[in-house]
Design an enzyme around this catalytic site. Structure first.
Site, PDB file in Angstrom:
ATOM      1  N   HIS A 149       0.814  -1.222   0.000  1.00 38.85           N
ATOM      2  CA  HIS A 149       0.000   0.000   0.000  1.00 38.85           C
ATOM      3  C   HIS A 149       0.849   1.275   0.000  1.00 38.85           C
ATOM      4  O   HIS A 149       0.395   2.323  -0.475  1.00 38.85           O
ATOM      5  CB  HIS A 149      -0.936  -0.001   1.204  1.00 38.85           C
ATOM      6  N   ASP A 383      -8.493  -7.870 -17.980  1.00 36.76           N
ATOM      7  CA  ASP A 383      -8.802  -8.849 -19.023  1.00 36.76           C
ATOM      8  C   ASP A 383      -7.487  -9.307 -19.652  1.00 36.76           C
ATOM      9  O   ASP A 383      -6.805  -8.540 -20.319  1.00 36.76           O
ATOM     10  CB  ASP A 383      -9.715  -8.207 -20.072  1.00 36.76           C
TER      11      ASP A 383
END
Length: 438
Positions: A149, A383
């Protein structure tokens, strides 16, 4: 479900014939990087066949890392102890695994410790990004992804994931990231208009003293409950939250749902009416700062709103009361607030010996909550060449009171909420969760 690890290696940036850049460059962390959670965050994707081979996904990862070099670097500290990212191209962890069953035999994925086997360990990982590809006997693929993070927030990380998919499909990565973390310069003289001590930062000593509330629990005491809210329910909830508010515009779906969950969880916890409960809500600064920071900015650019209320008021007043508190608290984290924070973090934190209040080491947030909303991030756009993921979800984070909100994979506007609760509070919460009459 039994998993077998097939291989583990390091994937480095692939510059495709170009001269590699210097591997000694150092990027100091911004004030927003330094104040966020110092830990890896893990997510899980699931894909139905047809899916490209692992080699294609690995090659695309190398190409994406050439554009997002920070992930292939390492966290270090300079001579003064300030954290930075060394762009040394040491690479990311890449694991291949196989399962002894079909994906359907494991579905639906429940928030449980079993999810931890689907991604590399978060503990003591030196690589800033890690990937695990797990193939199932039916040809389905689960991708476990962990990212540090301090390098980037959810907005930036989701942009990277989209670029990774684009690289796998052989199309241009767009949008290109903006890498300049030096754009948040403090004003001269600084103008600190708001209180930041006790908000984003706290004293080291206070971090060790919690006399009133439990701050840790065994994992067995906590259950991560997945709640599904249909579009029909959300529409009714939004209408109820906005009814009688006197506003020209209704409260957002997010504000309405968080208000509802705040009240339902507080009621299920059975808290004393005179206790104060607050919610930690992430606020993206890209559109709030003036001039606006482009969405392509890569790094952390988040502060938090902290709506709070007495338990008795939260439960006695209508839903619109909680929605109003949330709306106003988020609205206050504006351009002036962000710039005040930049000035404060740049001039006061070191001399006062403060540390970030963002802490993932706690296992219990009661009487408070934290809401991590992934509703607007394009996580479902990853994708690899076979279409969008069938499932996207956070890994197993059993921190009581730390919720994740994300669009349901159904794609009809419904929302899934992953809510860690004490085992003893789950039954009560289920009674309140889907009721519009609490």
């Amino acid at each position: 479900m039994k998993l077998r690890r097939e291989s583990s290696r390091i994937v480095k940036p692939n510059y495709e014939g170009d001269i590699p850049p210097s591997n000694t460059a150092r990027i100091p962390l911004s004030v927003f990087d330094k104040v966020t959670y110092n830990t890896h965050i893990a997510v899980i994707y699931a894909y139905r066949p047809p899916i490209p081979p692992n080699a294609t996904i690995e090659q695309g990862l190398g190409k994406a890392l050439a554009e997002y070099r920070e992930w292939a670097g390492r966290l270090e500290a300079d001579d003064k102890g300030d954290p930075l990212i060394l762009l040394n191209d040491h690479g990311v962890n890449f694991v291949e695994a196989s399962a002894d069953c079909t994906l359907d035999q494991t579905m639906p994925f429940k928030p449980s410790p079993a999810l931890l086997s689907l991604h590399p360990s978060l503990k003591e990982a030196k690589a800033l990004l890690q990937v695990q590809l797990t193939r199932f006997t039916c040809g389905s693929l689960v991708v476990g992804f962990t990212a540090h993070h301090l390098v980037a927030d959810g907005h930036s990380t989701s942009n990277f994931l989209v670029a990774w998919g684009q690289a796998c499909r052989g199309i241009e990565m767009s949008p290109r990231p903006l890498h300049n973390r030096a754009i948040f310069a403090p004003r001269d003289p600084p103008l600190i208009e708001f209180e930041h001590r006790g908000v984003e930062y706290m004293s080291r000593n206070l971090n060790k003293v919690y006399p009133l509330f439990q701050t840790s629990a065994d994992d067995d005491d906590i259950v991560v409950h997945k709640a599904h809210f249909t579009l029909e329910f959300l529409v009714k909830l939004k209408a109820k939250a906005s009814s009688g508010s006197g506003r020209n515009r209704p409260y957002s779906t997010f504000e309405s749902l968080v208000a509802h969950l705040w009240r339902a969880i507080t009621r299920a916890r059975g808290l004393n009416g005179f206790e104060t409960t607050k919610v930690r809500i992430s606020v993206n600064g890209r559109s709030r700062l003036s001039p606006r920071v482009p969405n392509e900015y890569f790094g952390n650019l988040v502060l938090w709103a902290f709506p709070s209320a007495k338990v008795k008021d939260l439960l006695r007043e209508p839903l619109s009361f909680a929605a109003k508190i949330i709306h106003e608290a988020v609205a206050e984290v504006n351009d002036s607030y962000f710039k005040s924070f930049i000035d404060y973090a740049s001039s006061r934190v070191k001399e006062e010996g403060l540390i970030p209040s963002a802490d993932m080491d706690k296992s219990v947030l009661c009487p408070n909550l934290e809401v991590d909303s992934w509703l607007r991030f394009p996580f479902y756009d990853l994708d690899f060449g076979g279409g969008s993921p069938y499932i996207f979800m956070p890994s197993y984070f059993p921190t009581e009171g730390m919720m994740f909100l994300l669009p349901s994979f159904i794609g009809d506007g419904s929302i899934d909420a992953f809510i860690p609760l004490f085992q003893d509070n789950v039954a009560s919460f289920k009674q309140f969760c889907y009721s519009l009459d609490i």
